[in-house]
Write a protein that holds these residues in place. Structure first.
Motif, PDB file in Angstrom:
ATOM      1  N   PHE A   1      46.644  36.282  40.049  1.00  0.00           N
ATOM      2  CA  PHE A   1      47.390  37.214  40.890  1.00  0.00           C
ATOM      3  C   PHE A   1      48.821  37.334  40.393  1.00  0.00           C
ATOM      4  CE2 PHE A   1      49.777  38.392  44.774  1.00  0.00           C
ATOM      5  CZ  PHE A   1      49.173  39.618  44.968  1.00  0.00           C
ATOM      6  N   ARG A   2      49.391  36.210  39.958  1.00  0.00           N
ATOM      7  CA  ARG A   2      50.756  36.257  39.450  1.00  0.00           C
ATOM      8  C   ARG A   2      50.816  37.121  38.192  1.00  0.00           C
ATOM      9  NH1 ARG A   2      52.375  30.959  38.262  1.00  0.00           N
ATOM     10  NH2 ARG A   2      50.705  30.060  39.483  1.00  0.00           N
ATOM     11  N   GLU A   3      49.792  36.971  37.358  1.00  0.00           N
ATOM     12  CA  GLU A   3      49.737  37.807  36.160  1.00  0.00           C
ATOM     13  C   GLU A   3      49.654  39.279  36.543  1.00  0.00           C
ATOM     14  OE1 GLU A   3      46.641  36.820  33.383  1.00  0.00           O
ATOM     15  OE2 GLU A   3      47.569  34.842  33.154  1.00  0.00           O
ATOM     16  N   PHE A   4      48.839  39.527  37.573  1.00  0.00           N
ATOM     17  CA  PHE A   4      48.695  40.901  38.037  1.00  0.00           C
ATOM     18  C   PHE A   4      50.047  41.451  38.476  1.00  0.00           C
ATOM     19  CE2 PHE A   4      48.529  43.096  42.190  1.00  0.00           C
ATOM     20  CZ  PHE A   4      48.141  44.352  41.744  1.00  0.00           C
ATOM     21  N   LEU A   5      50.789  40.623  39.247  1.00  0.00           N
ATOM     22  CA  LEU A   5      52.093  41.080  39.738  1.00  0.00           C
ATOM     23  C   LEU A   5      53.008  41.433  38.570  1.00  0.00           C
ATOM     24  CD1 LEU A   5      52.907  38.674  42.696  1.00  0.00           C
ATOM     25  CD2 LEU A   5      52.225  41.058  42.804  1.00  0.00           C
TER      26      LEU A   5
ATOM     27  N   GLU B   1      54.296  45.118  37.709  1.00  0.00           N
ATOM     28  CA  GLU B   1      55.727  45.378  37.660  1.00  0.00           C
ATOM     29  C   GLU B   1      56.074  46.119  36.374  1.00  0.00           C
ATOM     30  OE1 GLU B   1      58.129  41.987  39.141  1.00  0.00           O
ATOM     31  OE2 GLU B   1      59.276  42.430  37.356  1.00  0.00           O
ATOM     32  N   ASP B   2      55.486  45.656  35.269  1.00  0.00           N
ATOM     33  CA  ASP B   2      55.708  46.327  33.982  1.00  0.00           C
ATOM     34  C   ASP B   2      55.285  47.790  34.060  1.00  0.00           C
ATOM     35  OD1 ASP B   2      56.698  44.112  32.904  1.00  0.00           O
ATOM     36  OD2 ASP B   2      55.050  43.715  31.507  1.00  0.00           O
ATOM     37  N   ILE B   3      54.108  48.011  34.654  1.00  0.00           N
ATOM     38  CA  ILE B   3      53.590  49.380  34.726  1.00  0.00           C
ATOM     39  C   ILE B   3      54.538  50.241  35.556  1.00  0.00           C
ATOM     40  CG2 ILE B   3      51.717  50.799  35.643  1.00  0.00           C
ATOM     41  CD1 ILE B   3      49.819  48.544  34.910  1.00  0.00           C
ATOM     42  N   LEU B   4      54.979  49.693  36.691  1.00  0.00           N
ATOM     43  CA  LEU B   4      55.901  50.459  37.540  1.00  0.00           C
ATOM     44  C   LEU B   4      57.207  50.741  36.805  1.00  0.00           C
ATOM     45  CD1 LEU B   4      55.455  49.081  41.154  1.00  0.00           C
ATOM     46  CD2 LEU B   4      54.823  51.303  40.251  1.00  0.00           C
ATOM     47  N   ASN B   5      57.646  49.742  36.022  1.00  0.00           N
ATOM     48  CA  ASN B   5      58.865  49.952  35.242  1.00  0.00           C
ATOM     49  C   ASN B   5      58.716  51.108  34.261  1.00  0.00           C
ATOM     50  OD1 ASN B   5      60.670  48.193  36.232  1.00  0.00           O
ATOM     51  ND2 ASN B   5      60.238  46.561  34.764  1.00  0.00           N
TER      52      ASN B   5
ATOM     53  N   HIS C   1      46.954  55.554  36.999  1.00  0.00           N
ATOM     54  CA  HIS C   1      45.521  55.295  36.888  1.00  0.00           C
ATOM     55  C   HIS C   1      45.249  53.816  36.660  1.00  0.00           C
ATOM     56  CE1 HIS C   1      41.356  56.100  35.956  1.00  0.00           C
ATOM     57  NE2 HIS C   1      41.502  55.307  34.908  1.00  0.00           N
ATOM     58  N   THR C   2      45.993  53.231  35.711  1.00  0.00           N
ATOM     59  CA  THR C   2      45.801  51.812  35.398  1.00  0.00           C
ATOM     60  C   THR C   2      46.102  50.957  36.624  1.00  0.00           C
ATOM     61  OG1 THR C   2      46.725  52.390  33.266  1.00  0.00           O
ATOM     62  CG2 THR C   2      46.346  50.066  33.686  1.00  0.00           C
ATOM     63  N   LEU C   3      47.186  51.310  37.285  1.00  0.00           N
ATOM     64  CA  LEU C   3      47.601  50.536  38.448  1.00  0.00           C
ATOM     65  C   LEU C   3      46.532  50.595  39.530  1.00  0.00           C
ATOM     66  CD1 LEU C   3      50.021  48.904  39.299  1.00  0.00           C
ATOM     67  CD2 LEU C   3      50.936  50.918  40.401  1.00  0.00           C
TER      68      LEU C   3
END
Lengths: 180, 675
Positions: B11-15, B19-23, B54-56
């Motif tokens: 889950f931490r990896e997911f976060l 975050e990277d994707i949102l950035n 889409h990825t998110l």
């Protein structure tokens, strides 16, 4: 249920008898893991002595037991905060539990231990005079806290174990009282 | 249904990944926003944002992060309509998309704990108000050709035609074993000069070759494209599907160019292109701890070698040992620097986030503001960059709300309608200075003082004695606000005190420079890293402390008969300069020692100086600061450091001591009469 309790108490008595060397830190830490999940209707406690009186926390609140060591004094803090201790790289305040409960300051003795409790991610070390042990207690023996007064806030209940009485302390109340 | 396990590694990896994707989505939105203003929408940017959403969506689905999944799904739908050209990107819609992005960031930050259903609904309804365009009539392109394209590809093809670009089909073949590599290389190359609209499998087949038709739109001519393909030495042919520039009114003409040569690489590879490793920062902290412990061990060797050198019989060994120790020291500092380097990230990561944030704020406040960033490459510790996010956000929010005037007001004052906020960063020694400058109304120190008095934050007698700078500093008091109406963004009197608190926690300093009517400059001076710092170990009244050297202005030796004189008022005069002084033990409430020769550690905060008097200077060491437990908050103590065998030392916050002493002096609570 009663037989279970009987066994639990026996372990406790063994641990508290003077012949038995105080359990090692590893011993307690590993027994926390085993006892974290108690059966329905029972609670697991780790009990200890402050002077002649026995107190306890729920095992779920406890993290580890440390031998007494040099703590670093922090100025401008209440007298019962003995200082801070680095526990695996984390700075943990150490509280003289006797003083916190208004029972006078404790003196260091060979049986003294620092019991580290954790409420969420906040850890606190508590100086206790002697550890008694980890035991399983039926919920039915846990009564409401008897004392009114300044310490009522920290009391979760009282365990009536035959002639003995164990006061169950509330770790979150102790931690919360320090403000965040 | 399984509940989200917040502690799990996955889950931490997911976060982190989300975050990277949102950035990157935020960066895309920035570009998109600029494009909308300029009237050019880059399909690649729009597509990038679409892919992020889409990825998110997919990732959130796996982790059952429903609120986020729902929102990204909705965003994906809207973006899909946009990239297919079935909807127009209006200012309003762009704003909705940005709001959706902001909300997603907020939801992510809450790690799934908050309830955002209300906000999600409002964003969703905004997103769904897309104005669908009528599908365009089919034109000259042959139906059967169109039929193999997806809707998006068709849309792009039409757009390219509309823009007057040439449409080519590049027919290539690759050995079946290495087609992926060859194909990637070719499309990358084509992308430099054209837009790759679609890749279609070709009808031709062979047992060891794969054939593709790559449909491209380009402003280059056929010869040019075939030229760059020849460089690739791929076996290829180019068909011209449409050349609107040369034959504007005719049906597309198909032409075929046959290329020769052979794809050079024969063996495929499964190696990833990227060499980046994602590391949890706590692992780096652990390495830092070890380095600091090594430093302590090294100082043990150092004192041993000094003793040996003094010993006649073993002085040769002492010299040898000290030489070895010097080498060890060099390597150790190299090691420390390289680990520090790993933690460093450019502050542009943070500045980029404000770009979208500001656009949204300005719109809400009905103001026109542009943001300029400078020094995006300036590097800071990752943790510090994260810690700076909130204070900078509060400052910007305040600037938008209170400093920048409404467009009409600005015009009336002879300023440009559009206000500007500039964010810049530059390195200054071991610190980074971050400057937030605006060309707004400036802060009126008088008004600030009056407001603080009327809100009951300070007593009038106290406030009247304040200098202009000290009055300005009142804006950092909890509960301070100059506006009586509470707005959506600020005015609740929450914010600037948070700024001060956060910056102080980072051992940073805030300065304000303001000119009424012209604008304000906030200067934040922040240490580059807190992971490991150079510290001076000092002793006072039998206790040892670590003092971060980066916060010390100078160190004085105070002999009883030296030039420095200490007077009864708790101030010290060095070379005719007087400054307030305090004995550290008195500050902490311990009885001081009676030592005659003492040392003064001079701390500075803006124009203030304070001399902190201590017994001994012990040694200089690199130490790792750990925060004290949240249960203990003591002014003047920044944290503690673990010295291994030597126990734990408290780390002093000298600017905190200065701040506290100034406050206590003003209120007369602390008597520093005798130093």
């Amino acid at each position: 249920m009663t037989s279970k309790y009987g066994i639990g108490l026996k372990i406790a008595e063994e641990a508290s008898s003077q012949q038995t060397v105080a359990p090692t830190e590893e011993h307690f830490t590993s027994s926390f893991e085993q006892k974290k999940s108690g059966d329905e209707g029972t609670i697991n406690i780790i009990s200890f002595f402050l002077g002649l009186d026995e107190y306890a926390f729920e095992v779920a609140d406890a993290v580890e037991v440390l031998r007494p060591r040099q703590v670093t004094e922090v100025p401008r803090t209440p007298a019962y905060i003995k200082g801070i201790l680095s526990v695996r790289g984390e700075m943990v305040p150490v509280v003289d539990l006797r003083m916190r409960l208004g029972l006078g300051s404790s003196e260091s003795r060979p049986s003294s231990r620092i019991l580290v409790v954790a409420v969420e991610d906040l850890k606190m070390g508590l100086m206790v005079d002697r550890l008694a042990g980890v035991k399983e207690v039926p919920q039915s023996l846990v009564g409401p806290p008897e004392e009114a007064g300044p310490n009522a806030l920290f009391m979760k209940g009282v365990i009536n174990a035959g002639e003995r009485m164990i006061r169950l302390l509330d770790a979150s109340a102790l931690v919360d009282a320090e403000g965040q | 249904m399984t509940k989200i396990d917040l502690k799990s590694e996955r889950f931490r990896e997911f976060l982190a990944e989300a975050e990277d994707i949102l950035n990157s989505m935020g960066k895309g939105l920035n570009k998109l926003g600029k494009g909308v203003k300029a009237g050019i929408i880059d399909p690649a940017v729009l597509n990038g944002i679409f892919r992020s959403a889409h990825t998110l969506k997919g990732m959130c689905g796996i982790f059952e992060f429903r609120s986020l999944a729902e929102l990204s799904h909705c965003l994906e739908d809207t973006l899909d309509l946009l990239r297919l050209g079935r909807a127009t990107l209006t200012d309003e819609l762009l704003y909705c998309i940005i709001s959706a992005h902001d909300l997603m960031a907020k939801i992510l930050a809450s790690k799934g704990s908050g309830d955002f259903s209300g906000e999600i609904e409002s964003v969703k309804s905004g997103l769904s108000r897309v104005h669908a365009k009528k599908p365009r009539p089919r034109d000259e392109l042959t139906k059967e050709f169109i039929s193999v394209l997806t809707e998006y590809e068709e849309h792009r093809l039409r757009e390219c035609l509309r823009d007057g670009r040439n449409i080519f089909i590049v027919n290539v073949r690759f050995p079946i074993t290495s087609f992926d590599k060859g194909y990637m290389a070719l499309t990358e190359l084509l992308k430099t000069e054209s837009e790759v609209i679609a890749t279609l499998p070709s009808a031709k087949t062979s047992h060891d070759l794969l054939f593709f038709d790559i449909l491209i739109g380009t402003s280059r001519d056929r010869a040019f494209i075939s030229g760059i393909i020849k460089d690739m030495t791929a076996e290829s042919e180019i068909r011209v599907l449409a050349e609107p520039s040369s034959r504007p009114d005719r049906e597309p003409v198909l032409e075929i160019i046959r290329g020769t040569g052979h794809q050079s690489s024969k063996t495929g590879t499964l190696k990833r292109v990227s060499n980046t490793v994602r590391v949890n920062i706590s692992k780096l902290d652990y390495i830092m701890n070890i380095i600091s412990e090594l430093g302590i061990l090294k100082s043990g060797i150092s004192s041993l070698s000094t003793e040996l050198k003094a010993d006649g019989e073993f002085s040769v060994y002492g010299l040898e040992l000290s030489r070895a120790e010097k080498n060890l020291e060099r390597k150790l500092s190299e090691l420390r620097d390289s680990v520090l380097d790993v933690r460093m990230v450019p502050i542009g990561q943070l500045f980029g986030r404000f770009d979208t944030f500001l656009g949204k704020l300005a719109r809400e406040a009905g103001k026109e503001i542009r943001i300029v960033t400078r020094g995006d490459d300036t590097e800071l510790d990752k943790l510090i960059v994260e810690e700076l996010s909130d204070p900078l956000m509060h400052i910007i929010r305040n600037v938008v709300d209170h400093a920048i005037e409404a467009p009409a007001v600005r015009e009336a004052m002879g300023k440009s309608r559009t206000g500007s906020i500039s964010l810049s960063a530059y390195q200054k020694g071991n610190h980074v200075v971050i400057e937030v400058k605006d060309d707004g109304a400036g802060i009126d120190a008088e008004l600030v003082r009056e407001k603080a008095i009327s809100k009951g934050l300070v007593a009038r007698e106290y406030a009247d004695g304040l200098s202009r700078f000290e009055s300005l500093e009142l804006i950092f008091m909890p509960g301070f606000s100059t506006v009586d109406v509470v707005s959506e963004t600020s005015g609740r009197g929450v914010g600037m005190d948070v700024v001060k608190e956060n910056i102080t926690r980072l051992s940073g300093i805030i300065d304000i420079e303001t000119v009424k009517g012209k604008g304000t400059r906030f200067l934040l001076t922040i240490p580059i890293t807190l992971a490991i710092i150079q510290a001076l170990i000092i002793e006072e009244a039998g206790r040892r402390y670590a003092v971060p050297l980066n916060s010390v202005v100078e160190i004085l030796e105070l002999r009883p008969n030296s030039l420095a004189t200490v007077d009864a008022e708790g101030s010290i005069t060095v070379d005719n300069r007087a400054m307030p002084a305090v004995r550290l033990s008195r500050f902490f409430g311990y009885p001081p020692s009676g030592k005659e020769t003492v040392y003064g550690i001079v701390a500075g905060l803006a124009e203030h100086r304070l001399c902190i008097v201590v017994d001994h200077l012990v040694e200089e060491l690199d130490v790792v600061i750990k925060p004290l437990s949240r249960m203990i908050k003591v002014p003047g103590i920044a944290g503690a450091t673990d010295m291994g065998e030597k126990g734990t030392l408290l780390v002093l916050d000298v600017t905190g001591i200065l701040d506290q002493v100034l406050k206590e002096k003003k209120s007369g609570a602390l008597r520093t009469a005798s130093v």
